[in-house]
Design a protein around this motif. Structure first.
Motif, PDB file in Angstrom:
ATOM      1  N   GLU A  99      46.926  39.735  35.666  1.00  0.00           N
ATOM      2  CA  GLU A  99      46.500  41.156  35.460  1.00  0.00           C
ATOM      3  C   GLU A  99      45.337  41.056  34.387  1.00  0.00           C
ATOM      4  O   GLU A  99      44.710  42.033  34.099  1.00  0.00           O
ATOM      5  CB  GLU A  99      47.921  41.662  34.695  1.00  0.00           C
ATOM      6  N   VAL A 100      45.259  39.769  33.729  1.00  0.00           N
ATOM      7  CA  VAL A 100      43.984  39.798  32.771  1.00  0.00           C
ATOM      8  C   VAL A 100      43.275  38.457  33.504  1.00  0.00           C
ATOM      9  O   VAL A 100      42.415  37.904  32.603  1.00  0.00           O
ATOM     10  CB  VAL A 100      44.241  39.311  31.372  1.00  0.00           C
ATOM     11  N   LEU A 101      42.978  38.569  34.892  1.00  0.00           N
ATOM     12  CA  LEU A 101      42.166  37.332  35.353  1.00  0.00           C
ATOM     13  C   LEU A 101      42.610  35.770  34.865  1.00  0.00           C
ATOM     14  O   LEU A 101      41.668  35.037  34.598  1.00  0.00           O
ATOM     15  CB  LEU A 101      40.688  37.439  35.193  1.00  0.00           C
ATOM     16  N   ASN A 102      43.976  35.780  34.444  1.00  0.00           N
ATOM     17  CA  ASN A 102      44.319  34.333  33.914  1.00  0.00           C
ATOM     18  C   ASN A 102      43.883  33.979  32.681  1.00  0.00           C
ATOM     19  O   ASN A 102      43.579  32.762  32.518  1.00  0.00           O
ATOM     20  CB  ASN A 102      44.186  33.163  35.215  1.00  0.00           C
ATOM     21  N   ALA A 103      43.160  35.002  31.812  1.00  0.00           N
ATOM     22  CA  ALA A 103      42.717  34.449  30.596  1.00  0.00           C
ATOM     23  C   ALA A 103      43.629  33.820  29.735  1.00  0.00           C
ATOM     24  O   ALA A 103      45.002  34.036  29.634  1.00  0.00           O
ATOM     25  CB  ALA A 103      42.078  35.807  29.754  1.00  0.00           C
ATOM     26  N   TRP A 104      43.168  32.780  28.923  1.00  0.00           N
ATOM     27  CA  TRP A 104      43.974  32.221  27.813  1.00  0.00           C
ATOM     28  C   TRP A 104      44.263  32.887  26.711  1.00  0.00           C
ATOM     29  O   TRP A 104      43.631  33.564  26.120  1.00  0.00           O
ATOM     30  CB  TRP A 104      43.189  30.735  27.403  1.00  0.00           C
ATOM     31  N   ALA A 138      40.958  20.887  41.010  1.00  0.00           N
ATOM     32  CA  ALA A 138      41.120  22.227  40.598  1.00  0.00           C
ATOM     33  C   ALA A 138      40.633  22.925  41.917  1.00  0.00           C
ATOM     34  O   ALA A 138      39.865  22.750  42.599  1.00  0.00           O
ATOM     35  CB  ALA A 138      39.712  22.415  39.561  1.00  0.00           C
ATOM     36  N   ALA A 139      41.774  24.015  42.101  1.00  0.00           N
ATOM     37  CA  ALA A 139      41.657  24.864  43.270  1.00  0.00           C
ATOM     38  C   ALA A 139      41.221  26.039  42.962  1.00  0.00           C
ATOM     39  O   ALA A 139      41.782  26.917  42.344  1.00  0.00           O
ATOM     40  CB  ALA A 139      43.001  25.023  44.099  1.00  0.00           C
ATOM     41  N   LEU A 140      39.723  26.331  42.932  1.00  0.00           N
ATOM     42  CA  LEU A 140      39.048  27.520  42.381  1.00  0.00           C
ATOM     43  C   LEU A 140      39.129  28.693  43.439  1.00  0.00           C
ATOM     44  O   LEU A 140      38.610  28.681  44.452  1.00  0.00           O
ATOM     45  CB  LEU A 140      37.622  27.215  42.211  1.00  0.00           C
ATOM     46  N   ASN A 141      39.823  29.904  42.958  1.00  0.00           N
ATOM     47  CA  ASN A 141      40.015  30.853  43.556  1.00  0.00           C
ATOM     48  C   ASN A 141      39.292  32.159  42.911  1.00  0.00           C
ATOM     49  O   ASN A 141      39.931  33.136  43.056  1.00  0.00           O
ATOM     50  CB  ASN A 141      41.531  31.170  43.798  1.00  0.00           C
ATOM     51  N   GLY A 142      38.234  32.096  42.503  1.00  0.00           N
ATOM     52  CA  GLY A 142      37.370  33.248  42.099  1.00  0.00           C
ATOM     53  C   GLY A 142      36.697  32.762  40.874  1.00  0.00           C
ATOM     54  O   GLY A 142      36.154  31.507  40.947  1.00  0.00           O
ATOM     55  N   VAL A 143      36.723  33.591  39.919  1.00  0.00           N
ATOM     56  CA  VAL A 143      35.742  33.354  38.560  1.00  0.00           C
ATOM     57  C   VAL A 143      36.414  32.007  37.926  1.00  0.00           C
ATOM     58  O   VAL A 143      37.525  32.034  37.660  1.00  0.00           O
ATOM     59  CB  VAL A 143      35.513  34.562  37.749  1.00  0.00           C
ATOM     60  N   ALA A 144      35.546  31.217  37.304  1.00  0.00           N
ATOM     61  CA  ALA A 144      36.081  30.240  36.291  1.00  0.00           C
ATOM     62  C   ALA A 144      34.992  30.405  35.143  1.00  0.00           C
ATOM     63  O   ALA A 144      33.818  29.753  35.150  1.00  0.00           O
ATOM     64  CB  ALA A 144      35.869  28.599  36.890  1.00  0.00           C
ATOM     65  N   ALA A 145      35.256  31.281  34.012  1.00  0.00           N
ATOM     66  CA  ALA A 145      34.328  31.427  33.199  1.00  0.00           C
ATOM     67  C   ALA A 145      34.712  30.861  31.612  1.00  0.00           C
ATOM     68  O   ALA A 145      36.007  30.573  31.380  1.00  0.00           O
ATOM     69  CB  ALA A 145      34.192  32.797  32.692  1.00  0.00           C
ATOM     70  N   GLY A 146      33.733  30.604  30.939  1.00  0.00           N
ATOM     71  CA  GLY A 146      34.144  29.947  29.406  1.00  0.00           C
ATOM     72  C   GLY A 146      34.976  28.734  29.434  1.00  0.00           C
ATOM     73  O   GLY A 146      34.785  27.766  30.002  1.00  0.00           O
ATOM     74  N   SER A 147      36.151  28.937  28.673  1.00  0.00           N
ATOM     75  CA  SER A 147      36.895  27.796  28.671  1.00  0.00           C
ATOM     76  C   SER A 147      37.537  27.234  29.972  1.00  0.00           C
ATOM     77  O   SER A 147      37.809  26.284  30.098  1.00  0.00           O
ATOM     78  CB  SER A 147      37.993  28.155  27.593  1.00  0.00           C
ATOM     79  N   ALA A 148      37.752  28.392  30.786  1.00  0.00           N
ATOM     80  CA  ALA A 148      38.371  27.927  31.949  1.00  0.00           C
ATOM     81  C   ALA A 148      37.452  27.374  32.794  1.00  0.00           C
ATOM     82  O   ALA A 148      37.710  26.301  33.705  1.00  0.00           O
ATOM     83  CB  ALA A 148      38.793  29.113  32.868  1.00  0.00           C
ATOM     84  N   PHE A 149      36.177  27.339  32.693  1.00  0.00           N
ATOM     85  CA  PHE A 149      35.052  26.567  33.182  1.00  0.00           C
ATOM     86  C   PHE A 149      35.238  25.205  32.914  1.00  0.00           C
ATOM     87  O   PHE A 149      35.029  24.352  33.514  1.00  0.00           O
ATOM     88  CB  PHE A 149      33.725  27.420  33.136  1.00  0.00           C
TER      89      PHE A 149
END
Length: 257
Positions: A22-27, A101-112
């Motif tokens: 719901e928050v794009l898996n934000a940390w 890592a199985a990337l299924n969309g955006v990987a931004a900031g610390s997720a990158f």
């Protein structure tokens, strides 16, 4: 009981799914702790020989830091925040087993950054990757460290200062995505790759990962030390809170339009 992480074991492969779609898996802090705990579980299970890290849903591997958490930070909390990232990054770096890592969309900031800390990355043409932290008022410290190790200083400066996101084709061209496949093939390709790695001799795998950690440890420690200084100064100025609130307000306006 984990609220933000899902785990599944399939033969020798341990899959971890970041589960805040719901928050794009934000940390947030709890999610980071749960990820460390899941990685500990994978490390301690002798039957597990490889790990897959992915995100729930079809929009994001991870959107990076949850700004609703960091917008409330002061300088002291920002310093503790660096310690939380140190714990997670050290757990990833010290794992004896390979991570895909199985990337299924955006990987931004610390997720990158977490995606880059994985050994190999599988993605599809809709993936975007980058370090847009500057756009929300967050100064980068660990981001430039891992990007410089993998991309060199010129591309690191570009991505850090512009905050631009790379498309999957650029990411593959410069070596950040190792396998580019159709969207519906990402999970299967990641599993096949993890199974291939799981078949490798485990002592050699552990020692290879250990050596990669050793050759980057001095620069990692430098990044953490700098991160404390940088984040304390940034949060003491009040700029991150102002910029994050403005960023979140614009996002709310778009949703309500």
């Amino acid at each position: 009981m984990r609220n933000f992480i899902l785990t599944e074991v399939d033969g020798p492969v341990f899959t971890i799914t970041l589960n805040r779609p719901e928050v794009l898996n934000a940390w947030n802090a709890a999610m980071r702790e749960e990820l460390v705990d899941a990685l500990d579980e994978a490390e301690n299970d002798e039957a597990v020989k490889a790990v897959i890290l992915t995100g729930a849903g079809d929009r994001a591997f991870g959107a990076g830091q949850d700004l609703n958490e960091t917008k409330t930070f002061d300088a002291d909390r920002a310093e503790l925040w660096i310690g939380e990232w140190e714990k997670l990054y050290t757990r990833i770096r010290s794992l004896s087993k390979p991570i895909v890592a199985a990337l299924n969309g955006v990987a931004a900031g610390s997720a990158f950054q977490v995606a880059l800390l994985c050994d190999l990355r599988v993605g599809h043409s809709g993936v975007t990757m980058g370090q847009p932290e500057i756009n929300s008022g967050i100064a980068s410290s660990t981001g430039p460290w891992i990007m410089r190790e993998m991309l060199g200083i010129a591309r690191t400066i570009d991505l850090t200062l512009t905050g631009r996101m790379m498309d999957a084709e650029e990411a593959e061209r410069i070596g950040l995505i190792n396998r580019l496949v159709p969207r519906d093939k990402v999970a299967g390709e990641a599993m096949a790759l993890a199974r291939e790695l799981a078949e490798k001799p485990p002592v050699a795998m552990r020692l290879d990962r250990q050596r990669f950690r050793e050759v980057t440890e001095a620069s990692f420690q430098d990044a953490l030390k700098a991160g404390i200084r940088i984040q304390r100064e940034a949060y003491a100025s009040g700029e991150p809170a102002r910029m994050m609130e403005a960023f979140l307000a614009k996002r709310r306006a778009r949703k309500n339009a």
